[in-house]
Scaffold this motif. Structure first.
Motif, short mmCIF file in Angstrom:
data_model
loop_
_atom_site.label_atom_id
_atom_site.label_comp_id
_atom_site.label_asym_id
_atom_site.label_seq_id
_atom_site.Cartn_x
_atom_site.Cartn_y
_atom_site.Cartn_z
N LEU A 5 -4.47 33.52 57.40
CA LEU A 5 -3.67 34.26 56.41
C LEU A 5 -4.51 35.37 55.77
CD1 LEU A 5 -1.12 34.75 54.76
CD2 LEU A 5 -1.95 33.03 53.13
N ILE A 6 -5.76 35.06 55.47
CA ILE A 6 -6.65 36.08 54.90
C ILE A 6 -6.78 37.25 55.86
CG2 ILE A 6 -9.04 36.56 54.23
CD1 ILE A 6 -9.21 33.60 53.33
N LYS A 7 -7.02 36.95 57.12
CA LYS A 7 -7.18 38.01 58.13
C LYS A 7 -5.90 38.82 58.28
CE LYS A 7 -10.81 35.56 60.50
NZ LYS A 7 -11.36 35.07 61.74
N LYS A 8 -4.76 38.15 58.24
CA LYS A 8 -3.47 38.84 58.35
C LYS A 8 -3.26 39.79 57.18
CE LYS A 8 1.52 37.77 58.48
NZ LYS A 8 1.93 38.35 57.20
N LEU A 9 -3.48 39.30 55.96
CA LEU A 9 -3.30 40.14 54.77
C LEU A 9 -4.29 41.30 54.76
CD1 LEU A 9 -2.63 37.34 52.13
CD2 LEU A 9 -0.96 38.92 53.12
N CYS A 10 -5.50 41.07 55.25
CA CYS A 10 -6.48 42.16 55.36
C CYS A 10 -6.01 43.22 56.35
CB CYS A 10 -7.84 41.62 55.81
SG CYS A 10 -8.82 40.91 54.50
N SER A 11 -5.57 42.77 57.51
CA SER A 11 -5.14 43.73 58.53
C SER A 11 -3.93 44.54 58.07
CB SER A 11 -4.85 43.03 59.86
OG SER A 11 -3.69 42.24 59.76
N GLU A 12 -3.08 43.92 57.25
CA GLU A 12 -1.91 44.61 56.71
C GLU A 12 -2.25 45.39 55.43
OE1 GLU A 12 0.86 41.41 56.15
OE2 GLU A 12 1.26 41.23 58.30
#
Length: 103
Positions: A5-12
């Motif tokens: 989730l952290i990686k997803k929110l960072c990429s977005e």
């Protein structure tokens, strides 16, 4: 909390930077790019599920120049809130810089 989730929110780029975090980053010579690198490639080493207003966690990773970095962030599953970031040391952490010293 799952690191995915952290990686997803960072990429977005769904990231909120607190004034406190911005001040500490400047004081410590840590760039936003360093924080993003830590979050995108790091691992959660501590979890704080009862933090208010959102659960938070301590992420172990590296700055762009490879120095070990810790980032404390929270999430409401829609945004990532950067709380602080720092370079850990062996006064508070074991030599692996992942394990907090006891007592």
């Amino acid at each position: 909390m799952d690191i995915s989730l952290i990686k997803k929110l960072c990429s977005e780029r769904k990231i909120k930077w607190s004034v406190h975090a911005a001040e500490r980053l400047m004081e410590r010579g840590i760039s936003r790019a360093d924080v993003l690198n830590c979050l995108e490639y790091g691992e959660i080493i501590e979890d704080y599920p009862t933090d208010y207003p959102n659960p938070s966690y301590l992420v172990f990773g590296r700055s762009l120049n490879g120095k070990v970095l810790h980032v404390v962030a929270g999430s409401n599953d829609e945004s990532l809130f950067i709380i602080t970031a720092y370079y850990p040391d062996t006064n508070k952490f074991e030599p692996d810089l992942k394990t907090r010293k006891r007592g």
